[in-house]
Design an enzyme around this catalytic site. Sequence first.
Site, PDB file in Angstrom:
ATOM      1  N   ARG A   1       6.327  14.879  -4.819  1.00 15.24           N
ATOM      2  CA  ARG A   1       7.606  14.984  -5.515  1.00 15.24           C
ATOM      3  C   ARG A   1       7.836  16.314  -6.197  1.00 15.24           C
ATOM      4  NH1 ARG A   1       6.530   9.477  -6.204  1.00 15.24           N
ATOM      5  NH2 ARG A   1       7.649   8.429  -4.551  1.00 15.24           N
TER       6      ARG A   1
ATOM      7  N   GLY B   1      -0.929   4.100  -6.857  1.00 16.35           N
ATOM      8  CA  GLY B   1      -1.954   3.129  -6.471  1.00 16.35           C
ATOM      9  C   GLY B   1      -1.787   1.798  -7.172  1.00 16.35           C
TER      10      GLY B   1
ATOM     11  N   ASP C   1       7.391  -6.452  -9.437  1.00 15.42           N
ATOM     12  CA  ASP C   1       7.118  -5.050  -9.057  1.00 15.42           C
ATOM     13  C   ASP C   1       8.169  -4.093  -9.628  1.00 15.42           C
ATOM     14  OD1 ASP C   1       5.928  -2.833  -7.958  1.00 15.42           O
ATOM     15  OD2 ASP C   1       6.596  -3.211  -5.916  1.00 15.42           O
TER      16      ASP C   1
END
Lengths: 237, 516
Positions: B110, B170, B281
């Site tokens: 990014r 992760g 999430d």
Amino acid sequence: MAHALAQLPRDLASIDAGRQTYMGACSGCHGATGEGSQGPSLHSGRVARLGNQALISVIKNGLPGTTMPNFPLADDKLRQLAAFLRTLTSPAIAAPLTGDPAKGRASFFGAAKCTGCHMINGRGGHPGPDLSNIGAERTLPQLRESLAKPSARIAEGFRTARVTLRDGSVIRGVAKNYNNYGAQILDAKGQLHLLQSADMAKLDIADTSMMPPVSDINDLLAFLATQSLRPYEGAAR
Amino acid sequence: MTVAVLFLLAQVTPASIATSPNADWLTYNGDYAATRHSPLKQITPDNAKNLVAKWVFRLDGAKKLEASPIVYGGLMYVSDTNQIYALDARSGRQVWRYRATGAKGARVNRGTAILGDNVYFVTADCHLIALNRLTGNLVFDTEFASFERGYTASIAPLALKNGILVGVAGGGSGQRGFVASINYQTGKEQWRFWTVPGKGEPGFETWGGFPAEMGGAPTWTTGSYDAALNTIYWPTGNPWPDFYGGRRPGDNLYSDSVVALDGDTGKLKWHFQFTPHDVWDWDANENLVLIDANFRGRPRKLLIQANRNGFYYVLDRVTGEFLHAKPFVKKLDWTTGLDDKGRPKIIPEKIPTPAGTKVCPSVRGGSNWMSPSYNPATGLLYVVTLEQCDIIIASAKEPVPNSGFRGTGNEGIPTEPGKFYLRALDAVSGDIKWEYAMPGPGVMWAGTVSTAGGVVFSGDDDGNLVAVDAKTGKDLWHFSTGRSLFASPITYMIDGKQYVAIAAESDVFTFALFGQ
């Protein structure tokens, strides 16, 4: 048996024996350093991607339909020859050393004055290529050529450039890039000049490297071959 | 004469980053406050129609550029998976390229950071690499987390004081998140803040004994910084496993939170958790924008965020006090609202089950890491939003870290495709002042940049870079890149010319006014 054949020796004596076989049987067509003449270059990716067994099979059985004959050598001779051929395409860090890396290091940072232009892990000078990872990115023959004949092959971004600006002043360095509309020149002091064509009266790009040839290369070669940022984990094939 | 002799330019200092953005763009979000608001005003609502392409540069091997470039002293730095390019920012010509040969993994990247004479980027396998900004020569290569243990990295690092701050990805495979400061000259780690407390530390009790090493709360996006308060604000991601919370009873601190850290030591000052015990999430990794504004009649130092869970939040960034929240998407059905501390009242039926549960917003969230921007003149936050719901399926399998296990997953609803909107939120109230629909296939992940000229630039869902009026959202100009967009635009100025640039899949596109 096939598996055993695919295991290549890595010791210097075997590789040197392979080199001698090569000089006798192969160099006539493939050139003294595998650069190719009547036969193709052995430095190519096509050769590098052949598995050990496939490589040995090509030598042993030849390539029907081409001028590559078969060489029915003993298995140990074939393995030695294949091991030597691998050194032509494997990263230098994987190749057996013939010089003394410690002496090479002393020379690199000392008498040979390499650090005037090259840098390793932040130590050294600017206009030449950074060599921190060169052992993982080049083969031994490529490194040897770069040391002995620096102008034989110049990496993109490192051609010698001389720019005359409109005001008559001159910039000398390497052309990181150039075209009809501008040039990006890094000079020997590590100063970067971003130029547009309107800034320049004349741009000369030389076909020769700024680097002088090195005569005593063995130890330097051994030192450069060990320059790898990450541990070598074998060729991916 | 327009010779740019870069060696004459001073090194990049923390003080210069503190004045960014100006002509340059010196950090991922342009400024430490993450407003992504540029003072440049050559491009206005009146003349934006005259924007034309100036150059396009293709990065060899690039497939999905997500980087926001950095521009300093005439050079633009663009990163991609395990590689970085330096370009002449006026012409788009390559000056140097560095490839991290041998790096493992292929995660997106990014962006970069710049400090002193170096530029910095991370490899997919968690090495921080420092390069001389003019030559690309290696200064150091430091491993800050173990790829073998499942850590990866995609973050644009943050240069702060004498440190380069990095975080890890992760969260979907069971690692323990952290923010680390690595010395900008030596490559040595200076401090590390773990986002999941270890045994015996405050907050450990919020996991029901679940091992901290697997907790997640990754730190995959760039934080913000307030120099006056000497406080770093870092957003954290979801707890692991993503969709099944049965093995981790409790709030799971500091997942889905903002952590306020001391600027010198990385010690925790306060935290605020947006989504306690997340099973959807909803990483809180969206940009944390620091603004000063009048809130209920008095000037306050605020921290604002359009969170993935669909709420727009206003916090006091001195104390972490929750001040206000309001949905910024219409499709939001998992809570009946927030209490006066900002804690959501969860609707039990919205907790995912093995049979599948429809939840709004979707896993991708009401917004995500694509950068919003804030214009102090309009008081508006420009944020790309997604109206979508998902079916989330939970599993009760025993979690196995580093195996791809996420507690099962989510699927879209074919008859209800996601729709993107660029929305302008009143930064204090969260009211939607205008919106700009972005029809398309529902794949984009592009952000925004705001300018003092009164123009907001954003990618849209159809591969266009668009310019809209900051006050009204009126469409001013667009350019079809022929690519899908997964990056946020920036703006900079060289030789009196204002440029706008955006990375698009494999290329960087750059624009300026015709004739300028």
